[in-house]
Motif scaffolding. Structure first.
Motif, PDB file in Angstrom:
ATOM      1  N   GLN A   1      -3.123  -9.238  -6.658  1.00 22.48           N
ATOM      2  CA  GLN A   1      -1.848  -8.908  -7.269  1.00 22.48           C
ATOM      3  C   GLN A   1      -1.422  -7.522  -6.787  1.00 22.48           C
ATOM      4  O   GLN A   1      -2.179  -6.567  -6.874  1.00 22.48           O
ATOM      5  N   VAL A   2      -0.216  -7.419  -6.287  1.00 20.82           N
ATOM      6  CA  VAL A   2       0.304  -6.144  -5.808  1.00 20.82           C
ATOM      7  C   VAL A   2       0.900  -5.371  -6.963  1.00 20.82           C
ATOM      8  O   VAL A   2       1.649  -5.916  -7.776  1.00 20.82           O
ATOM      9  N   ARG A   3       0.556  -4.112  -7.035  1.00 19.21           N
ATOM     10  CA  ARG A   3       1.145  -3.218  -8.032  1.00 19.21           C
ATOM     11  C   ARG A   3       1.751  -2.034  -7.314  1.00 19.21           C
ATOM     12  O   ARG A   3       1.134  -1.449  -6.421  1.00 19.21           O
ATOM     13  N   LEU A   4       2.958  -1.656  -7.728  1.00 23.02           N
ATOM     14  CA  LEU A   4       3.680  -0.545  -7.117  1.00 23.02           C
ATOM     15  C   LEU A   4       3.964   0.511  -8.169  1.00 23.02           C
ATOM     16  O   LEU A   4       4.456   0.184  -9.246  1.00 23.02           O
ATOM     17  N   THR A   5       3.686   1.763  -7.841  1.00 18.77           N
ATOM     18  CA  THR A   5       3.907   2.863  -8.775  1.00 18.77           C
ATOM     19  C   THR A   5       4.679   3.966  -8.068  1.00 18.77           C
ATOM     20  O   THR A   5       4.171   4.584  -7.129  1.00 18.77           O
ATOM     21  N   GLU A   6       5.896   4.213  -8.552  1.00 19.17           N
ATOM     22  CA  GLU A   6       6.732   5.253  -7.966  1.00 19.17           C
ATOM     23  C   GLU A   6       6.513   6.587  -8.656  1.00 19.17           C
ATOM     24  O   GLU A   6       6.138   6.640  -9.830  1.00 19.17           O
ATOM     25  N   GLY A  26      -3.127  -3.475  -3.252  1.00 16.24           N
ATOM     26  CA  GLY A  26      -3.033  -4.810  -2.696  1.00 16.24           C
ATOM     27  C   GLY A  26      -2.289  -4.799  -1.372  1.00 16.24           C
ATOM     28  O   GLY A  26      -1.665  -3.814  -0.994  1.00 16.24           O
ATOM     29  N   GLN A  27      -2.341  -5.935  -0.691  1.00 19.52           N
ATOM     30  CA  GLN A  27      -1.734  -5.998   0.634  1.00 19.52           C
ATOM     31  C   GLN A  27      -0.226  -6.164   0.531  1.00 19.52           C
ATOM     32  O   GLN A  27       0.269  -7.009  -0.224  1.00 19.52           O
ATOM     33  N   TRP A  50       7.080  -4.986   8.647  1.00 20.72           N
ATOM     34  CA  TRP A  50       5.643  -4.983   8.967  1.00 20.72           C
ATOM     35  C   TRP A  50       5.390  -6.031  10.016  1.00 20.72           C
ATOM     36  O   TRP A  50       5.975  -7.125   9.934  1.00 20.72           O
ATOM     37  N   PRO A  51       4.553  -5.854  11.043  1.00 19.00           N
ATOM     38  CA  PRO A  51       3.766  -4.648  11.288  1.00 19.00           C
ATOM     39  C   PRO A  51       4.447  -3.613  12.183  1.00 19.00           C
ATOM     40  O   PRO A  51       3.889  -2.537  12.395  1.00 19.00           O
ATOM     41  N   ALA A  95       8.121  -4.682  -2.705  1.00 18.46           N
ATOM     42  CA  ALA A  95       7.297  -5.215  -1.618  1.00 18.46           C
ATOM     43  C   ALA A  95       7.495  -6.718  -1.522  1.00 18.46           C
ATOM     44  O   ALA A  95       7.693  -7.397  -2.539  1.00 18.46           O
ATOM     45  N   SER A  96       7.424  -7.213  -0.305  1.00 24.15           N
ATOM     46  CA  SER A  96       7.674  -8.629  -0.061  1.00 24.15           C
ATOM     47  C   SER A  96       6.487  -9.268   0.648  1.00 24.15           C
ATOM     48  O   SER A  96       5.732  -8.591   1.350  1.00 24.15           O
TER      49      SER A  96
END
Length: 121
Positions: A1-6, A26-27, A50-51, A95-96
């Motif tokens: 699971q991707v987590r994003l923190t600004e 996460g990726q 990416w990449p 993120a995608s």
């Protein structure tokens, strides 16, 4: 699971600059920055594929915004120069699973909670 923190938002005077950071767990593949004013839909600012890490910008963001990425640290940045009161908004990192989602918000699968930027005149 991707987590994003600004992080990195705050109250700044017009003409100042800020560097917003987004820490990802996460990726992640294609990433982007959006901003959202109260009661409005998210507004696209910039993205990075990416990449190849090719940057794309909204027309309105070409001059003062710079997106960058440290893939080794899993960090995404947004540098904002010459801040204006109209830049006041909640800035969101996204993120995608796709490599190059550009300005299509519906193609981003993960969103952070945002960091507030307030620009005083």
């Amino acid at each position: 699971q991707v987590r994003l923190t600004e992080s990195g938002g705050g109250l700044v005077q017009a003409g100042g600059s800020l560097r917003l950071s987004c820490a990802a767990s996460g990726q992640t593949f294609g990433v982007g920055w959006f901003r959202q004013a109260p009661g409005a839909a998210p507004e696209y600012i910039a993205s990075m594929s990416w990449p190849k890490m090719i940057a794309d910008y909204a027309d309105s963001a070409q001059d003062r915004f710079t997106i960058s990425r440290d893939y080794a640290k899993n960090m995404i940045y947004l540098q904002i120069e010459n801040l204006k009161p109209e830049d006041t908004a909640l800035y969101l990192c996204a993120a995608s699973r796709l490599y190059d989602p550009k300005n299509r918000a519906e193609l981003y699968n993960h969103w952070g909670q945002g960091t507030q930027v307030t620009v005083g005149s």
